[in-house]
Design a protein around this motif. Structure first.
Motif, short mmCIF file in Angstrom:
data_model
loop_
_atom_site.label_atom_id
_atom_site.label_comp_id
_atom_site.label_asym_id
_atom_site.label_seq_id
_atom_site.Cartn_x
_atom_site.Cartn_y
_atom_site.Cartn_z
N LEU A 328 11.87 -1.76 11.50
CA LEU A 328 12.81 -2.66 10.83
C LEU A 328 12.85 -2.48 9.31
O LEU A 328 13.85 -2.84 8.68
N THR A 329 11.81 -1.92 8.72
CA THR A 329 11.73 -1.88 7.25
C THR A 329 12.09 -0.52 6.65
O THR A 329 12.33 -0.44 5.44
N SER A 330 12.13 0.55 7.43
CA SER A 330 12.48 1.85 6.85
C SER A 330 12.98 2.78 7.95
O SER A 330 12.53 2.69 9.09
N PRO A 377 6.45 0.10 1.14
CA PRO A 377 5.66 -1.12 0.90
C PRO A 377 4.77 -1.48 2.08
O PRO A 377 3.59 -1.82 1.91
N LEU A 378 5.33 -1.43 3.29
CA LEU A 378 4.50 -1.70 4.47
C LEU A 378 3.45 -0.61 4.64
O LEU A 378 2.30 -0.89 4.98
N GLY A 379 3.85 0.64 4.39
CA GLY A 379 2.91 1.75 4.52
C GLY A 379 1.73 1.63 3.59
O GLY A 379 0.60 2.02 3.94
N ARG A 380 1.97 1.06 2.39
CA ARG A 380 0.86 0.90 1.44
C ARG A 380 -0.20 -0.03 2.02
O ARG A 380 -1.41 0.22 1.92
N PHE A 381 0.23 -1.11 2.65
CA PHE A 381 -0.71 -2.03 3.29
C PHE A 381 -1.41 -1.37 4.47
O PHE A 381 -2.63 -1.50 4.65
#
Length: 490
Positions: A328-330, A377-381
């Motif tokens: 959903l985010t990328s 951003p999600l990948g960083r987490f």
């Protein structure tokens, strides 16, 4: 990690070749007790170490049963026998630091408790045992084990004296390996060995480490010195090229009662799981071998399957949620497949949750850096918490990876580093791991210089030398702690 000094044994009068074939090799880690060859002093202490932990475990249970129930019934006797069998033989801890002893004891007891509770649940026997006894035993057993280890450490000098006076030893050949052996015998505690000095034919200016140890004379004088001074141990540290000279020396020592141990110069090399073996009846010595042979391979694979199945079942809702969030985010696939080197250097595909906007798997790959714009951003987490690695438990079930082992590098990175770092490819004698000894020792994330990669490889090789199931569990435990506080991955 595993730590016994091993010396290479040969019967007096044996040839250099037969002495080499009978040898048992060991890497050069910290000073430790001599290995399986040797002394009554070491055997006495090892016997006490083998029994002290199991006895402490059983006696703590009996004390609790006596205090709480007042009678030692057959079911408690049966549990005692199982607990003793799981704890025997106790681990050698005399040279370990206090922190290491505490950590190893707690980890080993947690593993034992897990097996006992799982078995009790499987056979529906948990209700047969008093909850008060069991709950108190969970803390009293490891406390008793630590107290027993402390008592043994305090009494070790007296136990050594009970075994008789120190064994007198000399080293023939003051070279690198001879000097290293002498240093260890001098520094190590509880060996019951008194090093008298060296014999060597070279002039003082040509002797390795001169001045650290006493020179007793020339090699031709050793037989007379051994007889005159009642020397019990002779260590031959001479070049492999000196076979006629070694045979002559062994013939001279036939007229003494000394035990002779051969320390050939070939073992100065960096050994990985060095051991003796036999091929079609011909004795051989392994210089570089995998630790996962025979029963070790079964234990490693069984633990991988059991743990990976349990983790996948427990974390499947989380993994499904991560997959949906990535989608959903990328744009791009949820699972990123990248070629890595696996067992024996064969290429495998390793799975990860996609954490970047790119899916690089070519001839040149740039490692992720701090504030890398390719990381979502999600990948960083996901990368910071190592959740991007969760699909690799599927690789473990497939048999391509292990839960603990050297971390697999991208093929491009392997080809870049293998000519630059000595012994780099030895790490591929085992399956790559989701986590490893290097990662829990600070070498997680980007390796932005050659020195960091060299340090990581040193940790990987240490893991190969010293593997045990306890070490795997210790690494997993440390990995869980690191996940919540390590900022090295980005």
């Amino acid at each position: 990690m595993p730590e016994a000094d091993r010396v290479l044994g040969a019967a007096p009068g044996a040839t250099a070749a037969s002495a080499t074939a009978a040898a048992v090799a060991a890497p050069p880690p910290a000073p430790a007790l001599p290995g399986p060859a040797v002394f009554s002093h070491s055997r006495l202490l090892r016997a006490f170490e083998a029994f002290v932990e199991p006895l402490a475990t059983v006696l703590s249970l009996w004390i609790l049963v006596g205090l709480i129930e007042g009678e030692l019934s057959p079911r408690w006797v049966g549990l005692s026998i199982v607990a003793f069998a799981l704890a025997y033989p106790g681990r050698p801890q005399l040279r370990a630091s206090a922190a290491r002893v505490i950590a190893d004891t707690v980890l080993a007891w947690a593993w034992t408790c897990g097996l006992l509770l799982a078995t009790g649940y499987a056979i529906d026997a948990l209700d047969d045992f008093s909850r008060d006894v069991v709950m108190n035993w969970l803390w009293l057993a490891p406390v008793s084990q630590l107290a027993a280890h402390w008592a043994l450490r305090q009494s070790a000098p007296q136990l050594i004296r009970l075994a008789g006076p120190p064994l007198r030893a000399v080293v023939v050949g003051m070279n690198e390996q001879g000097g290293s052996l002498a240093d260890r015998l001098t520094m190590a505690h509880y060996t019951g060995v008194e090093l008298l000095g060296f014999f060597d034919d070279r002039t003082p200016d040509r002797i390795h480490g001169r001045g650290r140890h006493r020179m007793l004379g020339r090699i031709e004088e050793i037989a007379g010195y051994v007889k005159k001074n009642n020397v019990q141990l002779v260590y031959l540290s001479l070049p492999m090229a000196s076979q006629p000279r070694i045979k002559q020396l062994l013939d001279a020592l036939k007229d003494t009662t000394a035990s002779v141990y051969f320390v050939p110069d070939m073992f100065v090399t960096d050994l990985i799981q060095g051991r003796t073996d036999s091929i079609c009846g011909m004795p051989v010595i392994s210089v570089c071998e995998t630790p996962f042979r025979g029963p070790n391979a079964v234990v490693k694979r069984a633990s991988d399957i059991a743990l990976s199945v349990a983790i996948l079942l427990l974390l499947s809702p989380l993994m499904l949620g991560i997959a949906a969030a990535i989608k959903l985010t990328s744009p791009g696939p949820v699972i990123f497949r990248q070629r890595r080197y696996g067992l024996w250097g064969q290429q495998i595909f390793v799975y990860k949750f996609r954490s970047m906007t790119v899916t690089e798997d070519g001839e040149a790959i740039t490692q992720a850096r701090k504030d890398d714009p390719r990381v979502t951003p999600l990948g960083r987490f996901l990368r910071r918490t190592s959740m991007d690695e969760l699909p690799q438990f599927i690789n473990v079930l497939q048999g391509r990876m292990s839960i603990v082992g050297p971390r697999p590098h991208a093929v491009a990175h392997n080809e870049m580093y293998r000519p630059l770092i000595k012994s780099y490819m030895i790490r591929h004698k085992v399956k790559p791991g989701i986590t490893g000894w290097a990662q829990v020792n600070g070498y997680r994330g980007e390796t932005d210089c050659l020195e960091k990669m060299e340090a990581r490889i040193r940790c990987d090789l240490d893991y190969l030398r010293n593997w045990s199931l306890r070490l795997d569990l210790y690494i997993i435990w440390r990995t869980i702690r690191l996940v919540f506080k390590d900022g090295a991955a980005y």
